[in-house]
Scaffold this active site. Structure first.
Site, mmCIF file in Angstrom:
data_model
loop_
_atom_site.group_PDB
_atom_site.id
_atom_site.type_symbol
_atom_site.label_atom_id
_atom_site.label_comp_id
_atom_site.label_asym_id
_atom_site.label_seq_id
_atom_site.Cartn_x
_atom_site.Cartn_y
_atom_site.Cartn_z
ATOM 1 N N TYR A 49 -30.925 -21.399 -25.328
ATOM 2 C CA TYR A 49 -30.325 -20.100 -24.997
ATOM 3 C C TYR A 49 -31.055 -18.927 -25.671
ATOM 4 O O TYR A 49 -30.451 -17.868 -25.866
ATOM 5 C CB TYR A 49 -28.846 -20.095 -25.384
ATOM 6 C CG TYR A 49 -27.954 -20.774 -24.352
ATOM 7 C CD1 TYR A 49 -27.906 -20.327 -23.029
ATOM 8 C CD2 TYR A 49 -27.148 -21.854 -24.695
ATOM 9 C CE1 TYR A 49 -27.091 -20.942 -22.078
ATOM 10 C CE2 TYR A 49 -26.329 -22.479 -23.749
ATOM 11 C CZ TYR A 49 -26.309 -21.997 -22.446
ATOM 12 O OH TYR A 49 -25.502 -22.611 -21.500
ATOM 13 N N GLU A 126 -36.808 -25.367 -18.823
ATOM 14 C CA GLU A 126 -35.650 -26.116 -19.327
ATOM 15 C C GLU A 126 -35.853 -27.622 -19.152
ATOM 16 O O GLU A 126 -35.500 -28.400 -20.042
ATOM 17 C CB GLU A 126 -34.373 -25.635 -18.616
ATOM 18 C CG GLU A 126 -33.985 -24.231 -19.052
ATOM 19 C CD GLU A 126 -32.879 -23.580 -18.228
ATOM 20 O OE1 GLU A 126 -32.532 -22.421 -18.523
ATOM 21 O OE2 GLU A 126 -32.358 -24.230 -17.289
#
Ligand code: RTP
Length: 147
Positions: A49, A126
């Protein structure tokens, strides 16, 4: 073929929504390419994040993600990033349409059950972060009937 990173967050796991969520992606026609059941540490969650590190909810978000196991997945298929986000629904469950995962199963933005990459490029990053070992490949073209 396009790929996306999808994560069932700790609340989704704890509430027994894993099968339901996987089923929705399968029934749509997407292909499961990678899956792991994993509890991540603070440094890892902060990396995932990192783009949100300046947000006031960042620390709470990290605490939430590290609070228990998550299901990390790679899904593949035509327009899977955009369509996957549609299946997931708006970030704030108060605004997610019924029929979406968040619209059907969540109330609170801070407990919104699932994450999905917001672009092909962030998906690529990711997937590299969560699956550094790579993902299993079919050994033949015998699976082509899926499409
Ligand atoms: P995600 O990354 O989890 O798929 O969510 P998203 O793109 O739809 O939303 P994003 O803005 O990237 O936010 C990431 C996650 O942070 C939590 N959040 N809390 N105001 C708040 O308290 C707030 N805003 C966002 C949510 O869990 C959101 O999914």
């Amino acid at each position: 073929m396009e790929q996306t990173f999808i994560m069932i967050k700790p609340d989704g796991v704890q509430r027994g929504l894993v099968g339901e969520i996987i089923s929705r992606f399968e029934k749509k026609g997407f292909t499961l390419k990678g899956l792991k059941f994993i509890t991540v540490d603070r440094a890892f969650a902060e990396k995932h994040y990192a783009d949100l590190s300046a947000k006031p909810f960042f620390n709470g978000l990290v605490e939430y993600i590290i609070s228990g196991p998550v299901v990390a997945m790679v899904w593949e298929g035509k327009n899977v990033v955009t369509t996957g986000r549609k299946i997931i629904g708006a970030t704030n469950p108060a605004e997610s349409a019924p029929g979406t995962i968040r619209g059907d199963f969540a109330i609170d933005i801070g407990r919104n059950v699932i994450h999905g990459s917001d672009a092909v490029e962030s998906g690529r990053k990711e997937i590299a972060l969560w699956f550094p070992e790579g993902i299993a490949e079919w050994r033949s073209s015998l699976h082509s009937w899926i499409y």
